[in-house]
Design an enzyme around this catalytic site. Structure first.
Site, PDB file in Angstrom:
ATOM      1  CD  GLU A 126      -2.909   1.159   2.341  1.00  0.00           C
ATOM      2  OE1 GLU A 126      -3.730   2.090   2.385  1.00  0.00           O
ATOM      3  OE2 GLU A 126      -2.849   0.257   3.191  1.00  0.00           O
ATOM      4  N   GLY A 266       3.088   2.354  10.457  1.00  0.00           N
ATOM      5  CA  GLY A 266       2.919   1.726  11.750  1.00  0.00           C
ATOM      6  C   GLY A 266       2.605   0.257  11.609  1.00  0.00           C
ATOM      7  CB  ALA A 267       0.520  -1.996  11.582  1.00  0.00           C
ATOM      8  CG  MET A 268      -0.013  -3.293   4.889  1.00  0.00           C
ATOM      9  SD  MET A 268      -0.954  -1.844   4.375  1.00  0.00           S
ATOM     10  CE  MET A 268      -2.264  -2.652   3.446  1.00  0.00           C
ATOM     11  CD  GLU A 269      -5.104  -2.006   5.692  1.00  0.00           C
ATOM     12  OE1 GLU A 269      -5.729  -1.348   4.841  1.00  0.00           O
ATOM     13  OE2 GLU A 269      -4.139  -1.547   6.329  1.00  0.00           O
ATOM     14  CG  ASN A 270      -0.394  -6.751   4.144  1.00  0.00           C
ATOM     15  OD1 ASN A 270      -0.387  -5.906   3.275  1.00  0.00           O
ATOM     16  ND2 ASN A 270       0.504  -6.784   5.121  1.00  0.00           N
ATOM     17  CD  GLU A 303      -3.045  -1.715  10.664  1.00  0.00           C
ATOM     18  OE1 GLU A 303      -3.558  -2.022   9.570  1.00  0.00           O
ATOM     19  OE2 GLU A 303      -2.671  -0.553  10.931  1.00  0.00           O
ATOM     20  CG  HIS A 306      -7.845  -1.677   8.107  1.00  0.00           C
ATOM     21  ND1 HIS A 306      -8.676  -0.791   7.455  1.00  0.00           N
ATOM     22  CD2 HIS A 306      -6.770  -0.942   8.514  1.00  0.00           C
ATOM     23  CE1 HIS A 306      -8.146   0.413   7.468  1.00  0.00           C
ATOM     24  NE2 HIS A 306      -6.992   0.357   8.114  1.00  0.00           N
ATOM     25  CD  GLU A 325      -6.212   3.469   6.685  1.00  0.00           C
ATOM     26  OE1 GLU A 325      -6.355   3.394   7.916  1.00  0.00           O
ATOM     27  OE2 GLU A 325      -5.616   2.616   6.028  1.00  0.00           O
TER      28      GLU A 325
END
Length: 865
Positions: A126, A266-270, A303, A306, A325
């Site tokens: 992203e 900070g983080a990623m919601e894959n 996350e 999400h 978001e």
């Protein structure tokens, strides 16, 4: 690059068109290697509109090896290759394209796409990183089902993770190992993830409301397994809360979190495989503060949430970013409020909004929560899209009420599951589900700027009628901008602090929906002139143009039953008194009304410690600066320092009693209150207090107390400063997250030699430009949280930041671009500082090979000035 060079292409929402073709299925084979990684993709493509016969696939920094259409290998005459993508003619309405590319993750310092971090492979896709892995329709409205086969050395990379469920593992004839992952849910490429390395795993499970058992796994570098308990607990709490609050159950058989050291975000919601900055996973009492623990809980929840608000339902295009978001920030704020002190959480959220988003809304980078254009989408991961976006969702929740908001959300999930949608479709679902007209409310999505509210009041003693005349104005939105739908929560207090109106359900709070530019609201049957408690709970992200009279503020600060507004009244009163110290000749001490009200606060035993601590805190230097037409950097710093000293001296006995009472209490609220007392006591510069701070540092059993004590010493020239800084580094030199704190403490110190200290730290062996956390801990912390020295009259602070941005432009453009914002506030300062800040922006724009990320931020920040 010269200032006259043509600007990069601007992308506009009005130009959106769906692609002529879409991708329905993706089969990936990724063969990891130390030198060159091979990516083989098989894409099933299907026509969805009659808009032409050309297929365009995004791709950057890829070494194309071959392209095959329905089994036929294409030669270079049958496709067009550019630095940004691949174009070819579709052979049919449905067909398969197979593409082989080579990439070098180990050389990827931008940390976008597939890169290598601490010996492990990791992805960040992203917003537009997947195009750096293989050629693809890298846009969120292309949703496909992915199958991913990861091949690699089983000794170096025994852990090989991707989205979905693990379906198969095995060995190839050449000795390499593979894992095959299948994600049954369609997703855009930005949600793709891959992680491979020699990682440790912590496991648990969660049983859903329907009885399904979900395997939970957290992968970390070996040696960090003992720092995952809080993250795992937070994950299970999040899963349970989302079931109870929104009826959302997790949908895969496994949920994985991976903590990596080098990460831009900070983080990623894959989907099913959340990749986290290690800052938001790893924690123990000895290495993490109470604020760190709260941050981990919040980000883990964000996350996870999400999965439904971002993954199952995603954005049609990047102009809709707040769709996922803003909504998910609101949801994680709700969760944190339910898990902890709701009042403290609301105050912290508003503090964050005012510190980051209000200046953004007031400056050259102002944009609606649904932007209408951008040059580089990475620059729109902003406080406006996130924090203001969350406030807009909160207003919808306030207007509709809990029950109707839930009905709207249920309809949103039912109507749009598996789709890429727009903010308009989200609001339509809320409207239809709640049977409420939100047409005027939609203006919040397209107007930039913070609305300003002017209020006058009148009380008729004979009739007992009290009337408020309310005017809304938004200068940033333009002269012809329509008025906004603003929810006003209001209470009326009597002279003894009692509620004079019953309010909704006996709460003492009424909800009034403001929809006109000017409105009048009347209350009748009142026996005395009330003190209005306006925008209770911060019911709308607005500014009040005028503060209540001093006596009204004191009444609210002492008595308001709405805890947010009680805190707010204290902040307003303190701000007024600090501004007097700065601007009024002869004002050399805090006014007695604030000192007296502060004493009453200290004596109020009914307040929980965490709330009392945050209510004792003075407004920050940046917030005070926002209240001035021209920011007086030194005046603000000196006035705040004087106020802390005055309070510390006036209430030394009471503060010491608070310190001793909460000294041995093992609860975060008690620690907050104790360390707030220490802050005021140390402001007196009494050697015995600094000795006490040193003792707390040396004997602390948790990082909160240790950092709090060190922060009191680091602003001084006391011998204990250097002693404790050295001790801290020696204790934790092998823990990068703790050393980040060490850098930040020095970067934000107000002592005279701070800029010299920070400049020297650039050469410290532990500092590196390639780790975003380290850059944020030193350079960003200095520029954003040390106004006294960043805005030094010499301009040295601006030069320090400029040099860092130019260097980072060639290493990690995303991080470089995020450092530009402090320079964009030049209009708020005196002429000399304005000139120096504009010169800094011009120097950045003259950088050779300037990235689109940095160009957009610097050019917009410079503006027409």
């Amino acid at each position: 690059m010269s200032l006259s060079k043509a600007a990069p292409k601007t992308i506009y929402l009005k130009d959106y068109t769906p692609p002529a073709f879409t991708i329905t299925h993706v089969d990936l084979v990724i063969e990891l290697d130390e030198h060159v990684t091979k990516v083989s993709s098989s894409l099933k493509i299907k026509r969805q509109t009659d808009n032409g016969n050309l297929v365009y696939l995004d791709g950057e920094k890829l070494d194309l090896q071959s392209i095959t259409l329905d089994g036929t290998l294409l030669d270079q005459q049958n496709y067009t290759l550019s630095s940004t993508g691949l174009t070819f003619a579709a052979p049919a309405d449905e067909f398969t394209v197979e593409i082989v590319t080579l990439i070098k993750p180990q050389d990827n310092t931008e940390l976008e796409g597939l890169y290598k971090s601490s010996g492990n492979f990791c992805t960040q896709c992203e917003a537009e990183g997947f195009r750096k892995i293989t050629y693809y329709m890298d846009r969120p409205d292309v949703m496909a089902r992915f199958t991913t086969k990861i091949v690699g050395d089983g000794t170096k990379y025994p852990v090989k993770l991707s989205n979905g469920n693990l379906m198969e593992s095995g060995h190839l004839d050449d000795g390499r190992q593979y894992n095959l992952w299948v994600d049954p849910f369609p997703k855009p490429a930005y949600l793709f993830a891959l992680v491979a390395g020699d990682l440790a795993v912590v496991e648990d499970h969660f049983v859903t409301q329907s009885g399904r058992q979900i395997k939970l796994q957290i992968f970390v570098e070996k040696g960090n397994e003992d720092k995952c308990d809080h993250a795992m607990t937070s994950l299970k709490k999040s899963m349970k809360w989302d079931e109870e609050k929104y009826g959302r159950e997790y949908d895969l058989d496994i949920f994985m979190i991976v903590a990596v050291s080098d990460f831009n975000m900070g983080a990623m919601e894959n989907k099913g495989l959340n990749v986290f900055n290690s800052k938001y996973v790893l924690a123990s009492k000895e290495t993490a503060t109470d604020a760190d623990f709260d941050g981990i809980e919040s980000v883990i929840a964000h996350e996870y949430f999400h999965n439904w608000t971002g993954n199952r339902i995603t954005c049609r295009d990047w102009f809709q970013l707040t769709l996922k978001e803003g909504l998910t920030v609101f949801r994680d704020q709700q969760f944190s409020a339910d898990m902890n002190s709701a009042a403290v959480k609301r105050i912290e959220d508003v503090q964050r909004l005012r510190a980051a988003q209000f200046p953004e809304d007031a400056g050259p980078l102002a944009h609606p929560i649904q932007p209408q254009s951008y040059v580089e989408i990475n620059n729109f991961y902003t406080a406006t899209v996130y924090e203001k976006g969350a406030e807009v969702i909160r207003m919808a929740h306030t207007i509709l009420g809990e029950e109707n908001f839930r009905k709207g959300m249920d309809l949103y999930f039912e109507r749009h599951d598996g789709q890429a949608v727009t903010t308009e479709e989200f609001i339509k679902a809320l409207e239809d589900g709640s049977e409420t007209d939100l047409s005027q409310f939609r203006n919040w999505y397209i107007q930039a700027g913070t609305p300003e509210i002017s209020i006058t009041d009148d009380y008729d003693e004979k009739s007992g009628s009290y009337t408020l005349r309310i005017r809304q104005d938004n200068p940033k939105a333009g002269k012809n901008a329509p008025p906004l739908h603003i929810p006003l929560k209001i209470g009326l207090l009597g002279s003894n602090g009692e509620d004079l109106i019953p309010g909704l359900d006996g709460s003492g709070t009424e909800l009034i929906n403001l929809k006109k530019e000017v409105e009048e609201i009347s209350f009748h049957g009142l026996k005395e002139r009330p003190t209005p408690s306006l925008f209770r709970g911060f019911s709308a992200p607005v500014r009040l143009r005028a503060s209540p009279a001093d006596d009204k503020l004191v009444t609210l600060f002492k008595n308001d039953t709405d805890l947010f507004n009680r805190w707010e009244a204290g902040q307003r009163l303190a701000t007024q008194r600090l501004l007097q110290l700065i601007t009024e000749k002869g004002a050399n001490r805090l006014a007695e009304d604030f000192i007296g009200a502060f004493g009453d606060l200290l004596a109020d035993a009914s307040l929980e410690p965490a709330y009392k601590a945050i209510t004792m805190s003075l407004p920050g230097e940046q917030f005070i600066g926002q209240q001035m037409s021209v920011v007086d950097v030194d005046g603000i710093h000196n006035a705040r320092k004087e106020a802390i000293k005055t309070i510390g001296a006036t209430y030394s006995d009471e503060l010491m009693a608070i310190y001793e009472q909460h000294q041995n209490q093992d609860h975060n609220g008690d620690r907050s209150l104790k360390n707030m007392a220490l802050l005021y006591l140390s402001g007196t510069e009494d050697p015995s207090i600094l000795k006490m701070a040193r003792e707390q540092y040396l004997t602390a059993t948790n990082m909160t107390d240790r950092i709090s004590a060190l922060s009191r010493l680091v602003v001084t020239n006391h011998p204990a400063r250097d002693e404790c800084l050295e001790d801290f580094y020696n204790r934790w030199e092998n823990d990068s997250l703790v050393i980040d704190k060490w850098f930040t403490l020095q970067a934000t110190s107000s002592r005279d030699a701070a800029l010299e200290d920070v400049s020297k730290l650039l050469g410290h062996p532990a500092f590196t430009y390639t780790n975003p956390n380290r850059v944020r801990s030193l350079i960003a912390a200095f520029a954003s949280a040390n106004p006294r020295h960043f805005h030094s009259r010499t301009g040295a602070g601006y030069q320090f930041l400029t040099d860092a941005i130019i260097k980072l432009n060639g290493i990690n453009p995303q991080i470089a671009a995020r450092l530009v914002s402090p320079l964009g506030q030049w209009r708020r300062y005196d002429d000399d500082r304005q000139t120096k800040m504009k010169d800094a922006l011009k120097a950045i724009l003259n950088t050779e090979n300037i990235s689109n990320d940095v160009y957009e931020m610097a050019s917009k920040s410079l503006g027409d000035g």
